[in-house]
Design a protein around this motif. Structure first.
Motif, PDB file in Angstrom:
ATOM      1  N   MET A   1       0.650  -1.124  -0.104  1.00 16.44           N
ATOM      2  CA  MET A   1      -0.036   0.141  -0.029  1.00 16.44           C
ATOM      3  C   MET A   1       0.972   1.487   0.135  1.00 16.44           C
ATOM      4  N   LYS A   2       0.463   2.098  -0.788  1.00 20.60           N
ATOM      5  CA  LYS A   2       1.075   3.687  -0.764  1.00 20.60           C
ATOM      6  C   LYS A   2       0.573   4.619   0.058  1.00 20.60           C
ATOM      7  N   PHE A   3       0.895   5.066   1.230  1.00 21.72           N
ATOM      8  CA  PHE A   3       0.079   6.228   1.906  1.00 21.72           C
ATOM      9  C   PHE A   3       0.683   7.495   1.487  1.00 21.72           C
ATOM     10  N   LEU A   4      -0.072   8.282   1.570  1.00 21.69           N
ATOM     11  CA  LEU A   4       0.231   9.991   1.437  1.00 21.69           C
ATOM     12  C   LEU A   4      -0.428  10.855   1.931  1.00 21.69           C
ATOM     13  N   ARG A   5      -0.256  11.892   1.963  1.00 24.86           N
ATOM     14  CA  ARG A   5      -0.834  13.076   2.475  1.00 24.86           C
ATOM     15  C   ARG A   5      -0.842  14.323   1.645  1.00 24.86           C
ATOM     16  N   TYR A   6      -1.996  15.173   1.497  1.00 25.20           N
ATOM     17  CA  TYR A   6      -2.001  16.096   0.345  1.00 25.20           C
ATOM     18  C   TYR A   6      -2.772  17.277   0.957  1.00 25.20           C
ATOM     19  N   GLY A   7      -2.371  18.392   0.322  1.00 22.05           N
ATOM     20  CA  GLY A   7      -3.275  19.704   0.681  1.00 22.05           C
ATOM     21  C   GLY A   7      -2.188  20.850   1.241  1.00 22.05           C
ATOM     22  N   PRO A   8      -2.827  22.024   1.348  1.00 19.01           N
ATOM     23  CA  PRO A   8      -2.075  23.109   1.835  1.00 19.01           C
ATOM     24  C   PRO A   8      -1.280  22.765   3.133  1.00 19.01           C
ATOM     25  N   ARG A   9      -0.062  23.404   3.319  1.00 21.60           N
ATOM     26  CA  ARG A   9       0.557  23.379   4.662  1.00 21.60           C
ATOM     27  C   ARG A   9      -0.297  23.666   5.992  1.00 21.60           C
ATOM     28  N   GLY A  10      -0.472  22.624   6.979  1.00 22.27           N
ATOM     29  CA  GLY A  10      -1.266  22.787   7.977  1.00 22.27           C
ATOM     30  C   GLY A  10      -2.693  22.362   7.920  1.00 22.27           C
ATOM     31  N   GLN A  11      -2.878  21.923   6.482  1.00 22.59           N
ATOM     32  CA  GLN A  11      -4.205  21.325   6.263  1.00 22.59           C
ATOM     33  C   GLN A  11      -4.427  20.135   5.519  1.00 22.59           C
ATOM     34  N   GLU A  12      -3.316  19.328   5.718  1.00 21.97           N
ATOM     35  CA  GLU A  12      -2.989  17.813   5.203  1.00 21.97           C
ATOM     36  C   GLU A  12      -4.085  17.089   5.118  1.00 21.97           C
ATOM     37  N   SER A  27      -9.685  10.505   5.090  1.00 20.07           N
ATOM     38  CA  SER A  27     -10.006  11.678   5.871  1.00 20.07           C
ATOM     39  C   SER A  27     -11.341  10.920   6.774  1.00 20.07           C
ATOM     40  N   ALA A  28     -12.267  10.248   6.106  1.00 26.64           N
ATOM     41  CA  ALA A  28     -13.279   9.937   6.854  1.00 26.64           C
ATOM     42  C   ALA A  28     -13.246   8.806   7.932  1.00 26.64           C
ATOM     43  N   HIS A  29     -11.924   8.163   7.709  1.00 22.46           N
ATOM     44  CA  HIS A  29     -11.568   6.736   8.583  1.00 22.46           C
ATOM     45  C   HIS A  29     -10.614   7.172   9.502  1.00 22.46           C
ATOM     46  N   VAL A  30      -9.569   8.104   8.911  1.00 21.31           N
ATOM     47  CA  VAL A  30      -8.285   8.396   9.698  1.00 21.31           C
ATOM     48  C   VAL A  30      -8.152   9.712   9.839  1.00 21.31           C
ATOM     49  N   THR A  31      -7.770  10.141  11.179  1.00 20.51           N
ATOM     50  CA  THR A  31      -7.437  11.727  11.235  1.00 20.51           C
ATOM     51  C   THR A  31      -6.191  12.046  10.701  1.00 20.51           C
ATOM     52  N   ASP A  32      -5.079  11.318  10.550  1.00 16.78           N
ATOM     53  CA  ASP A  32      -3.786  11.752  10.020  1.00 16.78           C
ATOM     54  C   ASP A  32      -2.873  10.182   9.849  1.00 16.78           C
ATOM     55  N   ILE A  33      -1.964  10.402   9.015  1.00 18.54           N
ATOM     56  CA  ILE A  33      -0.879   9.407   8.895  1.00 18.54           C
ATOM     57  C   ILE A  33       0.197   9.718   9.925  1.00 18.54           C
ATOM     58  N   ASP A  34       0.415   9.371  10.928  1.00 19.08           N
ATOM     59  CA  ASP A  34       1.316   9.735  12.017  1.00 19.08           C
ATOM     60  C   ASP A  34       1.631   8.394  12.808  1.00 19.08           C
ATOM     61  N   GLY A  35       2.422   8.539  13.845  1.00 18.79           N
ATOM     62  CA  GLY A  35       2.819   7.438  14.634  1.00 18.79           C
ATOM     63  C   GLY A  35       1.830   6.694  15.206  1.00 18.79           C
ATOM     64  N   SER A  36       0.825   7.254  15.660  1.00 15.26           N
ATOM     65  CA  SER A  36      -0.602   6.579  16.409  1.00 15.26           C
ATOM     66  C   SER A  36      -1.235   5.802  15.383  1.00 15.26           C
ATOM     67  N   ALA A  67       3.107  12.552   9.515  1.00 12.29           N
ATOM     68  CA  ALA A  67       3.037  13.905  10.136  1.00 12.29           C
ATOM     69  C   ALA A  67       3.494  13.640  11.483  1.00 12.29           C
ATOM     70  N   ARG A  68       3.943  14.861  12.136  1.00  6.97           N
ATOM     71  CA  ARG A  68       4.508  14.813  13.558  1.00  6.97           C
ATOM     72  C   ARG A  68       5.491  13.714  13.969  1.00  6.97           C
ATOM     73  N   VAL A  69       6.413  13.775  12.860  1.00 10.49           N
ATOM     74  CA  VAL A  69       7.681  12.744  13.123  1.00 10.49           C
ATOM     75  C   VAL A  69       8.234  13.063  14.374  1.00 10.49           C
ATOM     76  N   GLY A  70       8.612  11.972  15.266  1.00  5.45           N
ATOM     77  CA  GLY A  70       9.473  12.057  16.673  1.00  5.45           C
ATOM     78  C   GLY A  70      10.691  12.407  16.473  1.00  5.45           C
ATOM     79  N   LYS A  71      11.486  11.606  15.597  1.00  6.70           N
ATOM     80  CA  LYS A  71      13.075  11.550  15.427  1.00  6.70           C
ATOM     81  C   LYS A  71      13.324  11.195  14.033  1.00  6.70           C
ATOM     82  N   ILE A 104      11.720  19.061   7.727  1.00  6.85           N
ATOM     83  CA  ILE A 104      10.876  18.313   7.171  1.00  6.85           C
ATOM     84  C   ILE A 104       9.996  19.234   5.811  1.00  6.85           C
ATOM     85  N   ILE A 105      10.004  18.886   4.928  1.00  3.79           N
ATOM     86  CA  ILE A 105       9.044  19.540   3.724  1.00  3.79           C
ATOM     87  C   ILE A 105       8.558  18.381   3.054  1.00  3.79           C
ATOM     88  N   GLY A 106       7.680  18.718   2.128  1.00  2.00           N
ATOM     89  CA  GLY A 106       6.918  17.770   1.149  1.00  2.00           C
ATOM     90  C   GLY A 106       7.979  17.636   0.200  1.00  2.00           C
TER      91      GLY A 106
END
Length: 281
Positions: A1-12, A27-36, A67-71, A104-106
């Motif tokens: 599977m290929k995950f991605l995020r799209y949209g303006p900065r801060g509104q991905e 977005s109807a199922h997942v808040t964001d693609i992050d560690g959680s 999003a929200r990379v820890g290290k 980090i940037i896109g």
């Protein structure tokens, strides 16, 4: 599977790329693609019919896929030919340094050179994203903790890195010096992690050509090794090193200038394009 995020900065928004290469919004199922999310990915995605997800015809900006990379942990001189061109010894253990997460940037966002930079350089690298927390993990079990792979451009300001004293970090963590993406590709979609072609062009001229088969320390060893010194947590990124062909190694050296365009990619993991500007842009 290929995950991605799209949209303006801060509104991905989170999304997946389907088998036809179409962006499908999560977005109807997942808040964001992050560690959680990555830590619970299999459970969450098991209940989602990808064909039913909304098709995004014009996603616009493609953001960093996590999003929200820890290290943001990096391995230096991990290709023999690059160590030689840098004039440095072949490492007997992985060389470890950190890249600021504020870098980090896109994958297609502009790269901004620091105001005093004269020696900014490119580095195409295989990125590894942690999907499950681990510490003191064995090499045999290391890949069980990896969510997937991505493309990283580990930009480096060589004067700051090598001529200003102290650690490499000060030349690695400049704002915009950490493009990654476009996708987070799960391991089941990677034919052979030890045989991935990689490349980087500047202004259409090929600068780097490499393959992960020539890594000194492979991905399972790197994950194992790092976990002996720090816990690795879901959403962390490891950048595994760059092959021959950086600007510093050319005779004479060639560094990035305002207006340059970098394009880079790794087989199966997608491609990036960055326009170079000078801070503040």
């Amino acid at each position: 599977m290929k995950f991605l995020r799209y949209g303006p900065r801060g509104q991905e928004k989170p999304a997946v790329l389907d088998a036809e290469g179409q962006v499908r919004c999560l977005s109807a199922h997942v808040t964001d693609i992050d560690g959680s999310f990555l830590a619970q990915r299999d459970v969450i995605m098991a209940g989602i019919d990808l064909a039913s997800l909304p098709h995004v015809a014009e996603p616009g900006r493609i953001a960093e896929p996590v999003a929200r990379v820890g290290k943001f942990v990096c391995i230096g001189l991990n290709y023999r030919d690059h160590a030689i061109e840098a004039g440095m010894p072949i490492p007997s253990e992985p060389i470890v340094f950190m890249k600021a997460t504020s870098a980090i940037i896109g994958p297609d966002d502009d790269v901004l050179l620091p105001p005093t930079s004269m020696k900014s350089d490119w580095e195409v690298e295989l990125g590894v994203v942690i999907g499950k927390d681990c510490r003191y993990v064995s090499e045999a079990d290391a890949m069980d903790h990896v969510a997937g792979l991505c493309v990283v451009n580990d930009l480096s300001e060589r004067e700051y890195q090598l001529e200003r004293g102290g650690q490499w970090d000060k030349g690695k963590g400049c704002d915009t010096f950490g493009p990654f993406g476009p996708w987070l590709v799960t391991l089941d979609e990677v034919a052979d992690i030890d045989n991935l072609d990689m490349w980087l062009d500047v202004n259409g001229v090929r600068m780097q050509t490499g393959n992960t088969s020539t890594l000194i320390f492979n991905v399972p060893h790197i994950v194992h090794y790092l976990s002996q010194f720090m816990s690795l947590q879901a959403g962390d990124i490891i950048s595994t090193g760059t092959p021959f062909g950086v600007g510093m190694g050319r005779k004479p050296p060639v560094y990035l200038a305002e207006g340059d365009v970098m394009t880079l990619g790794i087989a199966g993991l997608g491609a990036q394009r960055q326009q170079v500007r000078r801070w503040p842009g």
